[in-house]
Every structure is written in structure tokens, then in C-alpha cells.
Design a protein around this motif. Sequence first.
Motif, PDB file in Angstrom:
ATOM      1  N   HIS A  57     -10.697   5.895 -10.455  1.00 26.44           N
ATOM      2  CA  HIS A  57     -10.222   4.602  -9.949  1.00 26.44           C
ATOM      3  C   HIS A  57      -9.394   4.778  -8.683  1.00 26.44           C
ATOM      4  O   HIS A  57      -9.640   4.133  -7.658  1.00 26.44           O
ATOM      5  N   ASN A  58      -8.429   5.661  -8.744  1.00 22.01           N
ATOM      6  CA  ASN A  58      -7.533   5.845  -7.608  1.00 22.01           C
ATOM      7  C   ASN A  58      -8.201   6.577  -6.445  1.00 22.01           C
ATOM      8  O   ASN A  58      -7.990   6.222  -5.279  1.00 22.01           O
TER       9      ASN A  58
ATOM     10  N   LEU B 116     -10.717   4.202  -4.558  1.00 28.73           N
ATOM     11  CA  LEU B 116     -10.029   3.211  -3.729  1.00 28.73           C
ATOM     12  C   LEU B 116      -9.374   3.864  -2.516  1.00 28.73           C
ATOM     13  O   LEU B 116      -9.378   3.298  -1.412  1.00 28.73           O
TER      14      LEU B 116
ATOM     15  N   SER C 261     -10.328   2.939   1.335  1.00 25.87           N
ATOM     16  CA  SER C 261      -9.268   2.593   2.282  1.00 25.87           C
ATOM     17  C   SER C 261      -9.270   3.539   3.484  1.00 25.87           C
ATOM     18  O   SER C 261      -9.083   3.114   4.629  1.00 25.87           O
TER      19      SER C 261
ATOM     20  N   GLY D  38      -4.600   3.694  -6.058  1.00 31.27           N
ATOM     21  CA  GLY D  38      -5.360   2.454  -6.004  1.00 31.27           C
ATOM     22  C   GLY D  38      -4.468   1.275  -5.673  1.00 31.27           C
ATOM     23  O   GLY D  38      -4.826   0.420  -4.857  1.00 31.27           O
TER      24      GLY D  38
ATOM     25  N   SER E 289      -3.337   1.411  -2.029  1.00 27.71           N
ATOM     26  CA  SER E 289      -4.402   1.019  -1.093  1.00 27.71           C
ATOM     27  C   SER E 289      -4.692  -0.474  -1.163  1.00 27.71           C
ATOM     28  O   SER E 289      -4.772  -1.160  -0.148  1.00 27.71           O
ATOM     29  N   GLY E 290      -4.853  -0.978  -2.377  1.00 26.21           N
ATOM     30  CA  GLY E 290      -5.316  -2.348  -2.572  1.00 26.21           C
ATOM     31  C   GLY E 290      -4.280  -3.426  -2.368  1.00 26.21           C
ATOM     32  O   GLY E 290      -4.618  -4.616  -2.359  1.00 26.21           O
TER      33      GLY E 290
ATOM     34  N   SER F 190     -15.212  -8.490  -5.884  1.00 23.44           N
ATOM     35  CA  SER F 190     -13.791  -8.827  -5.934  1.00 23.44           C
ATOM     36  C   SER F 190     -13.493  -9.805  -7.058  1.00 23.44           C
ATOM     37  O   SER F 190     -12.505  -9.648  -7.794  1.00 23.44           O
TER      38      SER F 190
END
Length: 363
Positions: A269-270, A273, A277, A313, A316-317, A344
Motif C-alpha cells: 500500500h505505502n 502510493l 507520487s 501512503g 503522499s496522498g 478514487s
Amino acid sequence: MVDKYLKSNWFLFIVLIFAVSRIIMYYQFNLSNALLLDNKATFASAMCKWDCKWYLTIINDGYDHAVRTHPRIWKGLANWAFFPLYPNIVGFVSEITTLKPIIAGILLNQLFIFIAAVFFYKLLRLNFNDLNSRFGVVLLVFSPFSVYFSSLYTEGLFICLSVVGFYCLRSNRELRSGLLGGLLAATRPVGILFLVPVFINFVRHRKNLFKMLIVLGLASSGLALYMIFLHYRAGDYLAFQHIQKGWGRKGWDSAHLGKQLWAMVTDFHNSILFAISFFLSIYMIIKKYYEEALFNLACILPGVMTGTMMSEGRFSGTLFTFYFGIVVLAEKSWTIKVIVLMVSLVLYMSYYIYWVGHANFLI
């Protein structure tokens, strides 16, 4: 008639999109509460996890004088890692409104995100047409990482200050951007990196050197004041950095580098992302959006340099430059727009369930 009015009134469009997103958010909480918690949780209790509890310690008791010895899960830790602007704003609003700090913080975050959405549209309009600017606003408002804007986290304030700061910088209101940069530097550790786009903007456009030094000084003030406070409170100007080791951020382990890198890569996940990014940053550089690109890079790299992908994550998000980069990428492509919006929205709805279910990848 309504459709025609919405097309001509971008502010009303943002109000409606924001309202719809928050209704869906609350519906997802109710669904998660029913499925996972047998309807026993309130919104505030379900959303207050991880860092939220640390901010409550600052609001209720102030900053620690020394590392904690209890409870066991917090042994060897201290709340110095959590910057002061947000908890102080929440504490102030809680006191004057008599709202519980968690409720005050969640409501404030909705205000911060709404302001961010308004100024994100205005910032995008400096470079893009109305359609692409509205696309960017929808991405921000329906961000899967809105779970952090629905808790007692600094991300809502950070994204608000950074968007408004960039808008001021891009529209030649440099002193205002410096003041906002100073607030950013008192919000999160990476807030000081607002110095990067400020410096680039002044150099690129050959602006006044003396004015640049003033703006850089203003943008550094928040961190400087917090460091002085920590020196008197904990005896260490860099206590906010040194205490990070308690959360496993110990840097690179040369003796086990391969194992460490593998652990980072398989934190899917991390790491995914972060990779997205990073790619968006490079693409923005190619498209000559240097300030946004390098601010994005500067904010996502410090976490990785500590030798772990933990929270990457989120880092970044919850940057507006992440969504700015997507707008740059999708500017001339309806296919990319549709795919990104669909993904999204799915993640926006599912992340609340994961959050209530205490999924560790969201730490």
C-alpha cells in the motif's frame, strides 16, 4: 437550468460536491459501524485512532517534559513528534465552543478541506481550464485519504495552508505565502519544506533578493519557534526528530540493507502510493511545474529516508500536489480522468471501512 447555473458558478459546484462527499462519508461510517462494531461506536470514537490519541494528550495536558514510562504501548515515546499549531487551534475552539476536542477537530478539518478545495480550484485556474480545475477539486474532495480529514489529524490543516500558500506564491502575494509557510512549519515536520517552492519561484522569476530572504525567514519561523519551545520543555531543540526512533524510524541499517529494502517494497500500500507520487513529481518536472513537483518530492522523501515505508501512503496522498500532478497527467485525456475518478470513488468508500476495522496499512 440547474446544470447551466452550476456550469457558470464554480463556487456552488464546490459546495454541492463537498456536501455530497460528506454525506457519503457519514453513510460509510454507519455501514462500517453496523458491519464491524455492532452499532456500538460513535463517529468520533471510531475515527479517533493512532495519532489522534497523541494529539489529545497535547490538547488535554500539553507537551511532555520527558519520555513516557506508561502505558506500556507508549513507553519510551513522547508527544514532541506532533507539531503544535493544529492541537492548539483545536484546543482553543473546543474551549470557546464547549465541544469535545475530537468533535471540534473533526469539524475544523471539514472547514480546512472546504477552504482547500476553493483555493485549489483558484490555483488550478491559473494553469488549466474550468473542466480540469473542477476535475482536480473532485479528486481532492473525494480523496480516499479523507479518512485523515475525518479524524484528529493535521493533514486537513496542512493541505489547506499549503494550497493557499501556493496560490499566494503563484499570484505574487509573496509575503502572505511566507506567513502561511510559517504556519505550515508549525503544523508538520515537512512544513519547513515550503522553503523549496518559495526559493524556486523567486529564482525562476528573478524576484527581489531581499524580499526573498524575508519570505524565507517568515516561512521558517514556525519551526524555529517550536524548536525553541522544545529546548525549554524537553532540553532538546531537535526532540521532535530524535523521538522518531521510538516509532521505528532509525534510518538505514547497512548490515541488513537487503532485508530492509525488501520490507519496504513489500509494504505494498505505502510503496505503491510512494511510487505513484514519485512518478507524478517527475512528470510535473517534465511539464515544467517545478515548484509543485519539488515540493511534492521534498515532502515524500524524508519518510523513506528513515528506512521504512510506514505512513508513506498518507504522506503522499494528503499532499495537494499529488492531485495537482494527476490533473497535469489527465489534462488532455478523458480516459485517464474516468479511470482515476472511478478508482478514487471506490477507494474513498472502502477506506472508511478499513479505518473503522483498524487496518494497520492506514497508520
